[in-house]
Write a protein that holds these residues in place. Structure first.
Motif, PDB file in Angstrom:
ATOM      1  N   GLY A  83      38.095 -51.122 -12.616  1.00  0.00           N
ATOM      2  CA  GLY A  83      38.995 -50.990 -13.753  1.00  0.00           C
ATOM      3  C   GLY A  83      38.332 -50.554 -15.042  1.00  0.00           C
ATOM      4  O   GLY A  83      38.906 -50.706 -16.121  1.00  0.00           O
ATOM      5  N   ASN A  84      37.135 -50.007 -14.940  1.00  0.00           N
ATOM      6  CA  ASN A  84      36.405 -49.582 -16.135  1.00  0.00           C
ATOM      7  C   ASN A  84      36.656 -48.114 -16.444  1.00  0.00           C
ATOM      8  O   ASN A  84      36.956 -47.321 -15.553  1.00  0.00           O
ATOM      9  CB  ASN A  84      34.902 -49.824 -15.945  1.00  0.00           C
ATOM     10  CG  ASN A  84      34.593 -51.295 -15.898  1.00  0.00           C
ATOM     11  OD1 ASN A  84      34.771 -51.999 -16.875  1.00  0.00           O
ATOM     12  ND2 ASN A  84      34.152 -51.780 -14.740  1.00  0.00           N
ATOM     13  N   LYS A  85      36.523 -47.767 -17.702  1.00  0.00           N
ATOM     14  CA  LYS A  85      36.707 -46.379 -18.156  1.00  0.00           C
ATOM     15  C   LYS A  85      35.484 -45.557 -17.768  1.00  0.00           C
ATOM     16  O   LYS A  85      34.354 -45.962 -17.981  1.00  0.00           O
ATOM     17  CB  LYS A  85      36.910 -46.343 -19.662  1.00  0.00           C
ATOM     18  CG  LYS A  85      37.193 -44.938 -20.181  1.00  0.00           C
ATOM     19  CD  LYS A  85      37.590 -44.962 -21.631  1.00  0.00           C
ATOM     20  CE  LYS A  85      37.864 -43.621 -22.248  1.00  0.00           C
ATOM     21  NZ  LYS A  85      37.701 -42.431 -21.524  1.00  0.00           N
ATOM     22  N   VAL A  86      35.735 -44.403 -17.198  1.00  0.00           N
ATOM     23  CA  VAL A  86      34.673 -43.459 -16.840  1.00  0.00           C
ATOM     24  C   VAL A  86      34.453 -42.544 -18.038  1.00  0.00           C
ATOM     25  O   VAL A  86      35.416 -41.959 -18.547  1.00  0.00           O
ATOM     26  CB  VAL A  86      35.071 -42.647 -15.588  1.00  0.00           C
ATOM     27  CG1 VAL A  86      34.054 -41.559 -15.302  1.00  0.00           C
ATOM     28  CG2 VAL A  86      35.235 -43.574 -14.390  1.00  0.00           C
ATOM     29  N   PRO A  87      33.214 -42.411 -18.497  1.00  0.00           N
ATOM     30  CA  PRO A  87      32.966 -41.523 -19.634  1.00  0.00           C
ATOM     31  C   PRO A  87      33.086 -40.052 -19.237  1.00  0.00           C
ATOM     32  O   PRO A  87      32.888 -39.689 -18.080  1.00  0.00           O
ATOM     33  CB  PRO A  87      31.527 -41.858 -20.037  1.00  0.00           C
ATOM     34  CG  PRO A  87      30.893 -42.347 -18.781  1.00  0.00           C
ATOM     35  CD  PRO A  87      31.990 -43.049 -18.015  1.00  0.00           C
ATOM     36  N   SER A  88      33.395 -39.226 -20.198  1.00  0.00           N
ATOM     37  CA  SER A  88      33.463 -37.792 -19.980  1.00  0.00           C
ATOM     38  C   SER A  88      32.049 -37.267 -19.746  1.00  0.00           C
ATOM     39  O   SER A  88      31.143 -37.545 -20.518  1.00  0.00           O
ATOM     40  CB  SER A  88      34.076 -37.131 -21.212  1.00  0.00           C
ATOM     41  OG  SER A  88      33.977 -35.737 -21.097  1.00  0.00           O
ATOM     42  N   ILE A  89      31.874 -36.521 -18.652  1.00  0.00           N
ATOM     43  CA  ILE A  89      30.568 -35.937 -18.341  1.00  0.00           C
ATOM     44  C   ILE A  89      30.642 -34.418 -18.414  1.00  0.00           C
ATOM     45  O   ILE A  89      29.872 -33.781 -19.116  1.00  0.00           O
ATOM     46  CB  ILE A  89      30.055 -36.418 -16.970  1.00  0.00           C
ATOM     47  CG1 ILE A  89      29.778 -37.917 -17.019  1.00  0.00           C
ATOM     48  CG2 ILE A  89      28.819 -35.642 -16.548  1.00  0.00           C
ATOM     49  CD1 ILE A  89      29.335 -38.510 -15.711  1.00  0.00           C
TER      50      ILE A  89
ATOM     51  N   GLY B 119      33.629 -32.736 -19.090  1.00  0.00           N
ATOM     52  CA  GLY B 119      34.915 -32.460 -19.697  1.00  0.00           C
ATOM     53  C   GLY B 119      35.771 -33.706 -19.605  1.00  0.00           C
ATOM     54  O   GLY B 119      35.299 -34.766 -19.188  1.00  0.00           O
ATOM     55  N   PRO B 120      37.027 -33.604 -19.983  1.00  0.00           N
ATOM     56  CA  PRO B 120      37.895 -34.787 -19.975  1.00  0.00           C
ATOM     57  C   PRO B 120      38.000 -35.413 -18.575  1.00  0.00           C
ATOM     58  O   PRO B 120      38.025 -34.711 -17.570  1.00  0.00           O
ATOM     59  CB  PRO B 120      39.259 -34.247 -20.417  1.00  0.00           C
ATOM     60  CG  PRO B 120      38.957 -32.954 -21.088  1.00  0.00           C
ATOM     61  CD  PRO B 120      37.731 -32.413 -20.448  1.00  0.00           C
ATOM     62  N   THR B 121      38.051 -36.727 -18.551  1.00  0.00           N
ATOM     63  CA  THR B 121      38.233 -37.438 -17.282  1.00  0.00           C
ATOM     64  C   THR B 121      39.726 -37.551 -16.982  1.00  0.00           C
ATOM     65  O   THR B 121      40.582 -37.261 -17.839  1.00  0.00           O
ATOM     66  CB  THR B 121      37.653 -38.870 -17.378  1.00  0.00           C
ATOM     67  OG1 THR B 121      38.396 -39.595 -18.371  1.00  0.00           O
ATOM     68  CG2 THR B 121      36.175 -38.855 -17.706  1.00  0.00           C
ATOM     69  N   TYR B 122      40.028 -37.991 -15.799  1.00  0.00           N
ATOM     70  CA  TYR B 122      41.427 -38.227 -15.418  1.00  0.00           C
ATOM     71  C   TYR B 122      42.064 -39.206 -16.421  1.00  0.00           C
ATOM     72  O   TYR B 122      43.171 -38.981 -16.882  1.00  0.00           O
ATOM     73  CB  TYR B 122      41.482 -38.788 -13.998  1.00  0.00           C
ATOM     74  CG  TYR B 122      42.875 -39.230 -13.594  1.00  0.00           C
ATOM     75  CD1 TYR B 122      43.829 -38.286 -13.227  1.00  0.00           C
ATOM     76  CD2 TYR B 122      43.221 -40.571 -13.624  1.00  0.00           C
ATOM     77  CE1 TYR B 122      45.106 -38.678 -12.871  1.00  0.00           C
ATOM     78  CE2 TYR B 122      44.499 -40.974 -13.261  1.00  0.00           C
ATOM     79  CZ  TYR B 122      45.440 -40.031 -12.886  1.00  0.00           C
ATOM     80  OH  TYR B 122      46.711 -40.431 -12.547  1.00  0.00           O
ATOM     81  N   GLU B 123      41.334 -40.254 -16.753  1.00  0.00           N
ATOM     82  CA  GLU B 123      41.854 -41.254 -17.682  1.00  0.00           C
ATOM     83  C   GLU B 123      42.140 -40.637 -19.053  1.00  0.00           C
ATOM     84  O   GLU B 123      43.138 -40.971 -19.687  1.00  0.00           O
ATOM     85  CB  GLU B 123      40.861 -42.410 -17.831  1.00  0.00           C
ATOM     86  CG  GLU B 123      40.664 -43.247 -16.591  1.00  0.00           C
ATOM     87  CD  GLU B 123      39.610 -42.679 -15.622  1.00  0.00           C
ATOM     88  OE1 GLU B 123      39.300 -43.372 -14.650  1.00  0.00           O
ATOM     89  OE2 GLU B 123      39.111 -41.559 -15.826  1.00  0.00           O
ATOM     90  N   ASP B 124      41.254 -39.744 -19.493  1.00  0.00           N
ATOM     91  CA  ASP B 124      41.481 -39.068 -20.785  1.00  0.00           C
ATOM     92  C   ASP B 124      42.762 -38.230 -20.747  1.00  0.00           C
ATOM     93  O   ASP B 124      43.526 -38.229 -21.712  1.00  0.00           O
ATOM     94  CB  ASP B 124      40.305 -38.144 -21.131  1.00  0.00           C
ATOM     95  CG  ASP B 124      39.037 -38.892 -21.461  1.00  0.00           C
ATOM     96  OD1 ASP B 124      39.115 -40.071 -21.832  1.00  0.00           O
ATOM     97  OD2 ASP B 124      37.959 -38.281 -21.325  1.00  0.00           O
ATOM     98  N   SER B 125      43.001 -37.531 -19.665  1.00  0.00           N
ATOM     99  CA  SER B 125      44.183 -36.680 -19.564  1.00  0.00           C
ATOM    100  C   SER B 125      45.466 -37.503 -19.497  1.00  0.00           C
ATOM    101  O   SER B 125      46.522 -37.019 -19.874  1.00  0.00           O
ATOM    102  CB  SER B 125      44.075 -35.752 -18.352  1.00  0.00           C
ATOM    103  OG  SER B 125      44.179 -36.492 -17.147  1.00  0.00           O
TER     104      SER B 125
END
Length: 160
Positions: free
Chosen positions: A143-149, A151-157
């Motif tokens: 359940g943790n946020k994945v940082p952008s590596i 470009g935007p992550t799925y969570e960011d979108s």
């Protein structure tokens, strides 16, 4: 330049790990998140043996890894090993990339002999990328946020 860009991406990923989840493992046969993170940090130590020795004997390598349940110890290991890897990379020449290299554990050959350039791409760079991908799965599973590596992550979108 690839090394420095990817070090920054690895650093962001390791900093995204909360200490409370270091013991998580997706299956009985899997590493814990802490063990996986420590392994990623350790791969940077292997740059020294891979890039500066003709035969790297892992049985002779001495590395204090620290506690896999301590995120600060893992982050410190990563930073120390990145400095060592950076110094080893600075010694590379075109000729050294063509030179033969072998990894052993005692008398047992694990990898090689093969050109050091292939070792650099496969055993060092790609190895880290592979395990970073696993770590992303671990972060999402807890359940943790994945940082952008890249470009935007799925969570960011999804948050836009």
């Amino acid at each position: 330049m690839e090394f420095e860009n990817e070090v920054n991406s690895t650093r962001k990923l390791l900093h995204a790990i909360p200490e409370k989840d270091l013991g998580y493992k997706p299956a009985d046969i899997s590493w814990t998140m802490g063990e996986l993170a420590q392994h990623i940090a350790t791969i940077y130590y292997w740059y020294v043996g891979a890039l500066t020795e003709e035969v790297y004997d892992m049985a002779k390598a001495t590395l204090e890894r620290g506690d896999t349940n301590d995120i600060n110890a893992i982050l410190a290991l990563f930073e120390r090993n990145v400095e060592k890897a950076r110094a080893a990379l600075a010694t590379l020449t075109e000729q050294k990339l063509q030179d033969s290299w072998t990894m052993k554990v005692g008398e047992r050959t694990i990898l090689g002999p093969m050109p050091r350039g292939i070792v650099t791409r496969g055993f060092l760079f790609n190895h880290i990328y592979h395990h970073r991908g696993e770590l992303i799965v671990y972060l999402r599973a807890t359940g943790n946020k994945v940082p952008s590596i890249y470009g935007p992550t799925y969570e960011d979108s999804r948050s836009s």
